[in-house]
Write an enzyme that holds these catalytic residues in place. Sequence first.
Site, mmCIF file in Angstrom:
data_model
loop_
_atom_site.group_PDB
_atom_site.id
_atom_site.type_symbol
_atom_site.label_atom_id
_atom_site.label_comp_id
_atom_site.label_asym_id
_atom_site.label_seq_id
_atom_site.Cartn_x
_atom_site.Cartn_y
_atom_site.Cartn_z
ATOM 1 N N CYS A 155 4.056 49.139 -98.727
ATOM 2 C CA CYS A 155 5.415 48.674 -98.996
ATOM 3 C C CYS A 155 5.617 47.271 -98.448
ATOM 4 O O CYS A 155 6.329 47.076 -97.465
ATOM 5 C CB CYS A 155 6.441 49.615 -98.382
ATOM 6 S SG CYS A 155 6.058 51.339 -98.632
ATOM 7 N N CYS A 163 11.268 57.547 -103.023
ATOM 8 C CA CYS A 163 9.941 58.148 -103.069
ATOM 9 C C CYS A 163 9.853 59.293 -102.070
ATOM 10 O O CYS A 163 9.393 60.381 -102.391
ATOM 11 C CB CYS A 163 8.889 57.084 -102.790
ATOM 12 S SG CYS A 163 7.209 57.711 -102.846
ATOM 13 N N CYS A 164 10.324 59.043 -100.853
ATOM 14 C CA CYS A 164 10.296 60.100 -99.836
ATOM 15 C C CYS A 164 11.168 61.285 -100.258
ATOM 16 O O CYS A 164 10.829 62.427 -100.007
ATOM 17 C CB CYS A 164 10.768 59.566 -98.478
ATOM 18 S SG CYS A 164 9.490 58.692 -97.570
ATOM 19 N N CYS A 184 1.717 54.111 -97.248
ATOM 20 C CA CYS A 184 2.799 53.669 -96.362
ATOM 21 C C CYS A 184 2.293 53.711 -94.925
ATOM 22 O O CYS A 184 1.593 54.623 -94.535
ATOM 23 C CB CYS A 184 4.006 54.575 -96.509
ATOM 24 S SG CYS A 184 4.762 54.423 -98.118
ATOM 25 N N CYS A 231 1.476 59.072 -95.555
ATOM 26 C CA CYS A 231 0.950 58.774 -96.875
ATOM 27 C C CYS A 231 0.004 57.583 -96.810
ATOM 28 O O CYS A 231 0.174 56.673 -96.010
ATOM 29 C CB CYS A 231 2.092 58.462 -97.830
ATOM 30 S SG CYS A 231 3.086 59.907 -98.186
HETATM 31 S S1 SF4 Z 1 5.761 57.820 -97.049
HETATM 32 FE FE1 SF4 Z 1 5.607 56.332 -98.710
HETATM 33 S S2 SF4 Z 1 4.370 57.272 -100.305
HETATM 34 FE FE2 SF4 Z 1 4.948 58.856 -98.844
HETATM 35 S S3 SF4 Z 1 6.684 59.750 -99.764
HETATM 36 FE FE3 SF4 Z 1 7.475 58.198 -98.386
HETATM 37 S S4 SF4 Z 1 7.585 56.302 -99.582
HETATM 38 FE FE4 SF4 Z 1 6.430 57.778 -100.776
#
Ligand code: SF4
Lengths: 385, 556
Positions: A231, A123-124, A208, A205
């Site tokens: 998470c 995701c990141c 998270c 985010c």
């Molecule tokens: S902090 Fe969490 S939501 Fe943001 S990009 Fe990384 S995994 Fe994705």
Amino acid sequence: MPLEAPLPPIRERVAELNRRYRHHSAAAVLEHALNDPLVGPVALVSSFGAESVVLLHLVSTIDRSLPVIFLDTEMLFPETLAYQRAVSERLGLGDVRVIRPDREALFARDPDALLYRSDPDACCALRKSEPLARALEGFDAWITGRKRFQGKARAALELFEDEGGRRIKINPLAHWSPRDVQDYIVNNRLPRHPLVGRGYPSIGCRVCTTPAGESEPPRAGRWRGSDKEECGIHFLGGRAVPGPAPKTVIVTDTGFASDDWTGPWLTPEALERAGRGAALDIGPETDLGQLAGHLEALAMIRVNFPAFSDGRGFTIARQLRRMGYRGRLRAGGHLIADQYAMARRSGFDEVEIAADLAERQPQEHWLARADWQQGDYQSRLREGF
Amino acid sequence: MYEYDDFDADFVRARVARFRAQVERRLEGALTEEEFRPLRLLNGLYLQLHGYMLRVAIPYGTLNGRQMRQLAMIAERWDKGYGHFTTRQNVQFNWPRLSDVPDMLEALAEVGMHAIQTSGNTIRNVTADHFAGAAADEIEDPRPHAELLRQWSTDHPEFQFLPRKFKIAITGSPHDRAVTRANDIGLRMVRGPGGESGFEVSVGGGLGRTPVAGRVIRPFLPAADLLPYVEAIVSTYNMLGRRDNKYKARIKITLLEHGPEALTARIEERFAQLRREFRGTDRQMLARIRRQFAPPPFEEKPLAPYEAARAADPVFRAWTDTNLTPHRRADHAIVTVSLKAPGATPGDATSAQMRLLADLAGKYGHDELRISHEQNIILPHVHRADLPALHAALRGAGLATANIGLASDIIACPGMDYCALATARSIPVARGIAARIGELKLEHEIGPLKIRISGCINACGHHHVGHIGILGLDRAGVENYQITLGGDGTETFAIGKRAGPGFAHDEIVPAVERLLRAYLQLRRDRRETFIETFRRLGGAPFRAALYPSKDKADAA
Ligand code: SF4
Ligand code: SF4
């Protein structure tokens, strides 16, 4: 300034820059960096988070046209987005570039915005690293707000860093203390991120607790409580508080109760040795044939499920009933509420669950299947089921 | 056709409501992802490469116009306007959002459909001969038994958490069109000593990484004993199947590890116990179901329009030559509508195509449609006199491709384009081969040929049973395609044999072309098909055609 000759390799330039500006203040470092012929095009990357305003303000006093890159992961707090607009306007920043994840990639890899749960690294990568890499193309250097006090990994942070020979990272605030940050904000009457006042010392985010690569904020617990969708997988393993003593809950069609069975449990071997007993504990490997002679005398049998995904216990229950066992039949180990109907239909009278599961899946989740006799296809295809 | 009664309807609705609640509880954290996963799988929801995929069951491949229109609506409203029909008589929607899935399931429930047990370690959607109830060579329509199995396996309390997935296929004809021997349980209808109908039961078939043909453990099982016998097999497997290694968890491995005699003995023992629990209620249900599968009221009318069109229109004639199968009534035909037009993705149908087919089924086909494991759509009962009009309508919509059973009627799994497990692309290979065959204009010359392509070792494209099978692999980051030859999915079942080293993506189409050209040279005459020639001569001459340089080197 136009650069005629190609610049020397990054490694050499970084060493030289660190030597030149070792004793300069943040403002001076910044000013020099923006004008030093050893540094090509520069951008500031800002999260518009809790402390970002310091660097943004410093830049605005030197060059308001400096490109400011803001990564909107599309998972941010609405407060952050509003704050970004307000600060940019207040400081008169002329070239704020809002960078978002690639549409196609997002559609392909995270259409439901749930990737952070299954694979936060992916995701990141999708929402941060890849867009940032694209946004930084063509820049020779970028400015970050990282500080030495932010953790062990940053304890030796230099003003200028070699980012893998590709780019220079400039950390003008490397030597600042938390106190310096606060003083600067107060003295310059800079607007604060609205969430700081609500107990978020570090803002990334929404879903998270911490943005990747940043240290976990001290008040993670409060953050977690505000949105259970985070998470969760990461915290299960790292839970510091030991659970309560292993107490279990017994689930029947009328809901939760504590265990009323106080007698001893025998293993099949112990039963064999003793020749008799009231309660028997068995697992999926137990040879049911060996129990045949004892079933009449047993008051209770507990069939343990090593994992909820291991369905052998259901067949064992059916088989015990088929062999004529009429006493109490209990499913132990790990079953979840959604399996309650299966357990009852297979011949179990009750399910024994761990206290923490009972907390996570409260009584009403189990009672929702107290109607297990409804809608059972077996009941209209066979007798005695 | 089977219509849901109140029990079925209530069941499916309750199930949707429960899944809706499960999604909510997942979002609240009451269910961990680990716990949610099997629950969503039991409701057909996969997490794939691009996001979620919903797999909807088309039990025994049969559906009516209303159901087909609802699939079209679902594709349009919650997906990208098309669905993908699979090799197991399911339809997949590749782009749903998790939050929409409960609504999609509700829309399915409205027309008596569901996605229950289309994935997960449980008994999957039971597949059947797609010509069931219509084929001329059939002993009996197998679908009432398939529906009985559907009801029995649905939410069966013992079998929702098996060691691994479990597939059952059934055919009512001695000609096996349901690839029964590639299933965990294969049921092939046969006549008993007294002429009564029953099943030859095979167990442990499967493709995947260890392809094996199912082994017959009961040459004749009276039809009345079907449920207790199948339950005995699954119940035995539930206890014995391995749970420590998912690659060794299918019943085919259980069969190998315990030996067929020992396993059969345990099954028979369990069957003797279980038989007592089925004392006729199941047979009453079967009789009720059977009434619903009564043949439609066939029409009597002159065949003149059909004869005339065949004489006048070569395009129509070519289509009737390839796309029709004999119906049990000579004045009717089974029409297979090819979803494999040049350039099409095998198995994909747009909402517009689904609606058109639903309309045509209403007009010419007693409102009945079938999905074949070969990823085509079938109108099982069309009067021959209506064929010219039907053909014209199909032609107008680009659905009149006359290639059923021919080289371009390729089965291909979704492969790298959609599937998270894929190691190579399969759809572009299928398209490339079809395009090349089109250019060569040799398709009708080549005649019956089954090409099957899988994008990884899991073999969803059934490459092991293709006359020419293609398996896409990943060799050090580069796609590599292995060819198997001589596979057969019918009653003369055979697993194809690997021909030799694989081919790069840009070499695979020319390699297939070499095979086809070799066949044309090797065959005895025009009537000898590819697979017959292969059986007569063995693999050597085909391998020589595949690897010409090596052959020269050998000769030198
Ligand atoms: S902090 Fe969490 S939501 Fe943001 S990009 Fe990384 S995994 Fe994705
Ligand atoms: S064969 Fe492999 S690539 Fe193809 S659909 Fe199955 S799992 Fe996916």
